[in-house]
Design a protein around this motif. Structure first.
Motif, short mmCIF file in Angstrom:
data_model
loop_
_atom_site.label_atom_id
_atom_site.label_comp_id
_atom_site.label_asym_id
_atom_site.label_seq_id
_atom_site.Cartn_x
_atom_site.Cartn_y
_atom_site.Cartn_z
N PRO A 1 35.05 6.28 -35.09
CA PRO A 1 34.32 6.66 -33.88
C PRO A 1 33.25 5.61 -33.55
CG PRO A 1 34.40 8.48 -35.46
CD PRO A 1 34.95 7.28 -36.15
N ALA A 2 32.93 5.49 -32.27
CA ALA A 2 32.02 4.42 -31.82
C ALA A 2 30.66 4.49 -32.50
CB ALA A 2 31.87 4.48 -30.31
N ASP A 3 30.22 5.69 -32.87
CA ASP A 3 28.87 5.81 -33.42
C ASP A 3 28.85 5.92 -34.95
OD1 ASP A 3 30.18 8.18 -33.44
OD2 ASP A 3 28.51 9.40 -32.72
N ALA A 4 30.01 5.73 -35.58
CA ALA A 4 30.07 5.90 -37.03
C ALA A 4 29.65 4.63 -37.76
CB ALA A 4 31.48 6.29 -37.45
N PRO A 5 28.76 4.74 -38.74
CA PRO A 5 28.43 3.56 -39.55
C PRO A 5 29.58 3.23 -40.48
CG PRO A 5 27.31 5.48 -40.43
CD PRO A 5 28.04 5.94 -39.19
N PHE A 6 29.71 1.97 -40.84
CA PHE A 6 30.76 1.57 -41.78
C PHE A 6 30.36 0.28 -42.46
CE2 PHE A 6 31.71 -0.35 -37.71
CZ PHE A 6 32.17 -1.62 -38.00
N LEU A 7 31.10 -0.11 -43.47
CA LEU A 7 30.89 -1.38 -44.17
C LEU A 7 32.09 -2.28 -43.89
CD1 LEU A 7 29.89 0.14 -47.66
CD2 LEU A 7 28.39 -0.34 -45.70
N VAL A 8 31.89 -3.57 -44.02
CA VAL A 8 33.00 -4.51 -43.84
C VAL A 8 33.20 -5.26 -45.16
CG1 VAL A 8 33.86 -6.50 -42.55
CG2 VAL A 8 32.50 -4.74 -41.39
N GLY A 9 34.41 -5.23 -45.65
CA GLY A 9 34.73 -5.89 -46.92
C GLY A 9 35.03 -7.37 -46.74
N PRO A 10 35.19 -8.09 -47.86
CA PRO A 10 35.33 -9.55 -47.81
C PRO A 10 36.68 -10.03 -47.31
CG PRO A 10 35.59 -8.75 -50.06
CD PRO A 10 35.18 -7.56 -49.23
N THR B 1 31.00 -13.38 -34.56
CA THR B 1 31.83 -12.30 -35.10
C THR B 1 30.97 -11.32 -35.88
OG1 THR B 1 33.53 -13.99 -35.30
CG2 THR B 1 33.98 -11.89 -36.36
N LEU B 2 30.02 -11.85 -36.64
CA LEU B 2 29.12 -10.99 -37.41
C LEU B 2 28.30 -10.10 -36.46
CD1 LEU B 2 27.92 -10.19 -40.15
CD2 LEU B 2 26.31 -12.09 -39.92
N ARG B 3 27.80 -10.70 -35.37
CA ARG B 3 27.03 -9.90 -34.41
C ARG B 3 27.90 -8.82 -33.78
NH1 ARG B 3 25.13 -14.91 -32.59
NH2 ARG B 3 23.09 -15.39 -33.47
N TRP B 4 29.17 -9.16 -33.50
CA TRP B 4 30.07 -8.17 -32.92
C TRP B 4 30.20 -6.98 -33.87
CZ3 TRP B 4 34.37 -5.38 -34.00
CH2 TRP B 4 34.99 -4.73 -32.91
N PHE B 5 30.39 -7.25 -35.16
CA PHE B 5 30.53 -6.16 -36.13
C PHE B 5 29.23 -5.37 -36.26
CE2 PHE B 5 34.50 -8.16 -37.43
CZ PHE B 5 35.28 -7.06 -37.72
N GLY B 6 28.10 -6.07 -36.21
CA GLY B 6 26.82 -5.37 -36.28
C GLY B 6 26.67 -4.41 -35.12
N ALA B 7 27.02 -4.87 -33.92
CA ALA B 7 26.90 -4.04 -32.72
C ALA B 7 27.89 -2.87 -32.77
CB ALA B 7 27.15 -4.89 -31.47
N ARG B 8 29.01 -3.06 -33.47
CA ARG B 8 30.03 -2.01 -33.56
C ARG B 8 29.64 -0.93 -34.58
NH1 ARG B 8 33.00 1.51 -34.03
NH2 ARG B 8 35.26 1.71 -33.77
N GLY B 9 28.61 -1.23 -35.41
CA GLY B 9 28.15 -0.21 -36.35
C GLY B 9 28.23 -0.59 -37.82
N ALA B 10 28.56 -1.87 -38.09
CA ALA B 10 28.64 -2.29 -39.49
C ALA B 10 27.24 -2.30 -40.10
CB ALA B 10 29.26 -3.68 -39.59
N ARG B 11 27.10 -1.62 -41.23
CA ARG B 11 25.81 -1.57 -41.91
C ARG B 11 25.64 -2.80 -42.79
NH1 ARG B 11 24.91 3.72 -45.25
NH2 ARG B 11 25.12 5.06 -43.44
N THR B 12 26.71 -3.20 -43.44
CA THR B 12 26.71 -4.40 -44.29
C THR B 12 28.05 -5.11 -44.10
OG1 THR B 12 25.51 -3.12 -45.96
CG2 THR B 12 26.32 -5.29 -46.63
#
Lengths: 332, 295
Positions: free
Chosen positions: B104-113, B122-133
């Protein structure tokens, strides 16, 4: 039957003309820097060469697709953005992109430039493909070489984008864009520098009765001096393993073979594929010409319901050996 | 700086998984633990229960828990597993963009290696999408990680364990055993840290783990923590291996807290597994296999 589009490699302006003259419906090429995954010395296009190449192709009814399909590394992002802008300025029919940041940039700033998803993005299922289509307006996806024909058919039933599949040439056995074997050994890889197993790190060393192929100082092959020598691509090397107590040497990942899916064209067409891709931007003009004209005859015959002409491509495969890769279910 | 224990990459029996995470819960100074099967969906039925039990035990011990998705889902069943994980209520670590379609658009998540986040955009895109780390690809150097961290999106660096170098549709464990992936008979279980792949000259080089290829040498940044700290990276990732991971985590924790210096941390980790080869080349912008410390 709907005619399959033949997408052909152009490492140089001469190869572009050869591919178009041999019947390519589209050619793909890249700029001479690390923005594309064939960043090899002596290959690729300047901005002026691309504009000339686009004019040549368009005058003969062929399209030009520009591969900007590597991942910007920190501090270098402007290079990828300029490449997208310059591809549009040159009149390219599409940009082939892999990086999410570049896709977002292109969708927002160059919305009229058609976006294809590179195989380097390794979108291997309908959810991943639909994510790219919905989020960045991707119109065509080049599928990774890890799928069976049945899986490709299933994907096409569930997505709102065209698919393009590799049918001939070099074969990655790893999910493309997700392989760092080359940089572990050499410091350079497709994702870091647009090159796999780069020639500058290759050494051919002679021993008493053998020729040894090394990459980054690591032996990938040892064979008699008079035997045909494969290029030392890392995943096609010969390695030693021990399993169940027995040591042996083998091509652990893949034999030094090329992909040849020529006999699968009817199956791929039935699976709903839009375009067929020939690998080989590092190949000679003569090679491109021979492969493209052979596949064009096969595509035309298929569309007309005629039997495929006899294949004449075996001699062009790496080491003379060909495989159908993952398309047949043998990997599973 | 915080420590994350990454997902177990290897096929361990369920009771070994249970014992391993019980010890991590009780004694390892790690802040976040990623659970779940990320390499091969065929293993999941054997380890799912053990991971769920571990999640409970780790949470009770005060660790933050997340579950990783599969890294290369292709089949219908694998896609369903990915969607179900996102819906499970656990924090999700995305190992492939497939999961983004379900988040979901508002769900926090992590991104693996294993997700390609190589550049700032790309990092900013993931941050804006809700990536916490975002755990950066192991190929990136500490200098490049500094540029990434400067975006303000929280970054994590691969700091210990065999580097995950490639994924394939083909299972190499099965191929070496003369089997197909469907009839693998779980031959990968025989190699709890992966199966060594040497050059024909006997030089250690890679390790295979089912459909995954890893480095033979263990990445080890315990001797490079001053540079990592200066880069502004928020977390370090330790990847589970068969050795004493509690002691490895303690060495990193002690070094980060200034109780021991880099050489002492390296010496402690080396003593746990004599003969083990380490690497820090990627971190220094060199070829990955390089090791610049004496130990």
């Amino acid at each position: 039957m709907r005619k399959l589009e033949l997408v052909c490699p152009a490492g140089t302006p001469a190869a572009l003309r050869a591919a178009v003259d041999a019947g390519a419906h589209a050619v793909y090429c890249g700029f001479a820097d690390e923005t594309n995954a064939r960043n090899f010395p002596g290959l690729n296009f300047s901005r002026a060469e691309l504009a000339t190449g686009v004019a040549y192709a368009h005058a003969r009814g062929a399209k030009v697709l520009v591969a900007i399909n590597t991942f910007p590394i920190p501090g270098r992002e402007a290079l990828w953005r300029e490449a997208v802008a310059d591809a549009e300025t040159a009149g390219a029919d599409a940009a082939i992109l892999a990086d999410i940041g570049v896709l977002a940039y292109a969708a927002e700033n160059h919305p009229r430039l058609r976006r294809h998803l590179s195989v380097q993005a390794a979108a291997a299922n309908p959810d991943a493909i639909n994510f790219y289509a919905e989020t960045f307006g991707v119109r065509r996806v080049v599928l990774p070489r890890v799928l069976t024909v049945a899986e490709i058919a299933a994907i096409n039933r569930e997505i709102d984008a065209e698919t393009e599949v590799f049918v001939f040439g070099g074969l990655c056995v790893m999910a493309e864009g997700r392989c760092a074997l080359s940089s572990w050994a050499t410091g350079e890889s497709p994702n870091l520098s647009g090159a796999c197993s780069p020639a500058a790190h290759v050494v051919y060393a002679e021993e008493a009765d053998a020729l040894v192929l090394k990459l980054g100082g690591l032996t990938l092959h040892r064979s008699p001096k008079d035997a045909p020598q494969p290029y030392p691509t890392l995943c096609k090397g010969c390695f030693a393993t021990e399993q169940g107590g027995a040591r042996r040497e083998s091509h652990v990942f893949e034999d030094p073979m090329s992909l040849d899916a020529a006999t699968l064209l009817p199956d791929l067409a039935a699976a709903g594929v839009t375009a067929l891709k020939i690998e080989g931007r590092q190949r000679s003009r003569a090679y491109v010409s021979a492969v493209v004209s052979s596949f064009r005859k096969a595509v035309d015959a298929l569309a007309a319901g005629r039997p495929a002409p006899p294949g004449a491509l075996a001699a062009l495969c790496e080491g003379g050996d060909a495989t159908q890769g993952a398309y047949r279910k043998t990997w599973r | 700086m915080k420590l994350t224990l990454g997902p177990l990459l290897f096929h361990w029996p369920a009771d070994r998984i249970a014992d391993f995470y019980a010890r991590i819960a009780d004694a390892a100074p790690v802040d976040r633990v990623i659970l779940g099967e990320t390499v091969c969906s065929k293993r999941a039925p054997f380890n799912e229960r053990a991971f769920l039990d571990a999640a409970e035990r780790l949470a009770a011990a005060g660790k933050e828990v997340a579950f990783s998705t599969l890294a290369l889902p292709t089949t219908k069943r694998e896609r369903t597993m990915t969607a179900a994980l996102v819906d499970s209520g656990f924090l999700t670590e995305v190992a492939d963009v497939t999961a983004l379609r379900h988040l979901p658009a508002d769900a926090p998540f992590l991104v693996g290696p294993l997700v390609n986040v190589y550049g700032e955009g790309t990092l900013r895109w993931f941050g804006a999408r809700g990536a916490r780390t975002v755990c950066l690809p192991p190929e990136l150097s500490i200098a490049q990680a500094a540029a990434m961290a400067a975006t303000g999106v929280e970054t994590e660096l691969w700091a210990f364990g065999r580097a995950p170098l490639a994924l394939s549709g083909r299972c190499y464990h099965a191929r070496l055993a003369g089997r197909s992936r469907d009839s693998c008979q779980y031959v990968c279980e025989a190699d709890p840290d992966g199966l060594a792949v040497d050059t024909v000259d006997g030089q250690p080089f890679l390790a295979v783990n089912g459909v995954q290829t890893l480095s033979e040498g263990y990445v080890n940044l315990a001797g490079d923590l001053d540079a990592v700290r200066a880069a502004g990276v928020a977390r370090l990732r330790l990847s589970p291996h068969g050795g004493d991971m509690v002691a490895v985590a303690q060495a990193f924790r002690d070094a980060l807290d200034g109780r021991i210096d880099g050489p002492e941390a390296l010496a402690r980790i080396a003593a746990l597994d004599p003969g083990r080869r380490f690497a820090n080349g990627y971190a220094l912008g060199r070829r990955g296999i390089d090791w610049t410390h004496a130990a």
